[in-house]
Scaffold this active site. Structure first.
Site, PDB file in Angstrom:
ATOM      1  N   SER A 190     143.299  -8.794  77.259  1.00  0.00           N
ATOM      2  CA  SER A 190     144.145  -9.980  77.403  1.00  0.00           C
ATOM      3  C   SER A 190     144.728 -10.339  76.052  1.00  0.00           C
ATOM      4  O   SER A 190     144.254  -9.856  75.026  1.00  0.00           O
ATOM      5  CB  SER A 190     143.309 -11.155  77.911  1.00  0.00           C
ATOM      6  OG  SER A 190     142.692 -10.808  79.135  1.00  0.00           O
ATOM      7  N   CYS A 191     145.727 -11.188  76.073  1.00  0.00           N
ATOM      8  CA  CYS A 191     146.314 -11.693  74.843  1.00  0.00           C
ATOM      9  C   CYS A 191     145.184 -12.220  73.947  1.00  0.00           C
ATOM     10  O   CYS A 191     144.336 -12.959  74.454  1.00  0.00           O
ATOM     11  CB  CYS A 191     147.283 -12.824  75.169  1.00  0.00           C
ATOM     12  SG  CYS A 191     148.032 -13.568  73.723  1.00  0.00           S
ATOM     13  N   PRO A 192     145.091 -11.870  72.678  1.00  0.00           N
ATOM     14  CA  PRO A 192     146.056 -11.142  71.858  1.00  0.00           C
ATOM     15  C   PRO A 192     145.798  -9.644  71.746  1.00  0.00           C
ATOM     16  O   PRO A 192     146.315  -9.004  70.829  1.00  0.00           O
ATOM     17  CB  PRO A 192     145.865 -11.799  70.495  1.00  0.00           C
ATOM     18  CG  PRO A 192     144.384 -12.052  70.447  1.00  0.00           C
ATOM     19  CD  PRO A 192     143.969 -12.373  71.869  1.00  0.00           C
ATOM     20  N   GLY A 193     145.016  -9.055  72.659  1.00  0.00           N
ATOM     21  CA  GLY A 193     144.662  -7.633  72.562  1.00  0.00           C
ATOM     22  C   GLY A 193     145.850  -6.686  72.396  1.00  0.00           C
ATOM     23  O   GLY A 193     145.889  -5.904  71.446  1.00  0.00           O
ATOM     24  N   ASP A 240     148.694  -7.294  80.519  1.00  0.00           N
ATOM     25  CA  ASP A 240     148.807  -8.730  80.229  1.00  0.00           C
ATOM     26  C   ASP A 240     150.284  -9.134  80.263  1.00  0.00           C
ATOM     27  O   ASP A 240     151.107  -8.610  79.509  1.00  0.00           O
ATOM     28  CB  ASP A 240     148.218  -9.027  78.849  1.00  0.00           C
ATOM     29  CG  ASP A 240     148.111 -10.523  78.600  1.00  0.00           C
ATOM     30  OD1 ASP A 240     147.001 -11.064  78.754  1.00  0.00           O
ATOM     31  OD2 ASP A 240     149.136 -11.150  78.267  1.00  0.00           O
TER      32      ASP A 240
END
Lengths: 83, 145
Positions: A21-24, A48
């Site tokens: 998920s953000c920030p991944g 995402d």
């Protein structure tokens, strides 16, 4: 670029950030771009939905060229060219 | 003064006052640090009062500050979504850009931390509030969490 053009692109590096998920995905892109030479193309795979807005903003700010994105089977393919 | 030159350009600077020591806000801080890292910003984090507890060796952080009635739901979602721990976010940001973490000396003392050895490895130094104010004055982005 159109989706057709994007589909015919040969990325020099594919970064698979699916499942994060953000920030991944943004961090994966940031790490990946360091391994490319100028003018090379990076493809980021992400599940995402925020990535579609996040990556172009970041790429443009950093001076890279955002090439576009399209949806595949349940994920997005996002393309950019290193400055 | 941690503004490095990268390609001859001064890097933008973020100063964060991290007052909260709860999992939800620490996670938010970690996500923001990740964004700053992607942007190659110089970051200085000043850990104030309640924040310092989370940086003391051997103390586990379990509280959440917002929506405490929904703590289980929140923590389960973090796990289900495979979200890194706040420590992992901080560590990753430190690997990617220049992030310095300073513990306010008073805050440290409140939770039993007076020397660098008392704090987890993420911590760069112990500082006074004057340095935070100067840092905030110079920053392009200033956050209080």
């Amino acid at each position: 670029m159109t989706t057709e053009e994007l589909k015919n692109l040969n990325a020099d590096k594919v970064v698979d950030a699916r499942g994060t998920s953000c920030p991944g995905p943004l961090l994966a892109a940031k790490k990946g771009i360091g391994e490319l030479d100028s003018g090379q193309i990076m493809e980021i795979l992400s599940t995402d939905v925020g990535t579609k807005r996040d990556i172009p903003k970041w790429a443009n700010k950093k001076g890279h060229e955002y090439l576009g994105d399209y949806e595949d089977a349940g994920f997005f393919r996002v393309f950019m060219k290193k400055k | 003064m941690i503004n490095d030159l990268k390609g001859g350009k001064k890097m933008a600077k973020m100063t964060m006052a991290l007052f909260s020591g709860s999992v939800d806000k620490l996670t938010a801080a970690g996500v923001i640090l990740s964004g700053a890292a992607a942007d190659d910003m110089d970051v200085e984090v000043f850990v104030l009062l309640m924040g310092a507890r989370a940086f003391i060796k051997g103390k586990k952080t379990e509280s959440i500050a917002e929506l405490p009635d929904h703590k289980e739901e929140f923590l389960k979602a973090l796990e289900d979504l495979n979200i890194p721990s706040w420590q992992d976010f901080f560590e990753q940001a430190k690997e990617l850009t220049n992030v310095k973490i300073y513990i306010c000396s008073l805050a440290g003392k409140i939770w039993g931390g007076e020397k660098m050895d008392d704090f987890i490895d993420l911590v760069d130094d112990i500082c006074g509030i004057g340095e935070y104010v100067s840092s905030a004055q110079e920053a392009d982005v200033h956050l209080f969490i």
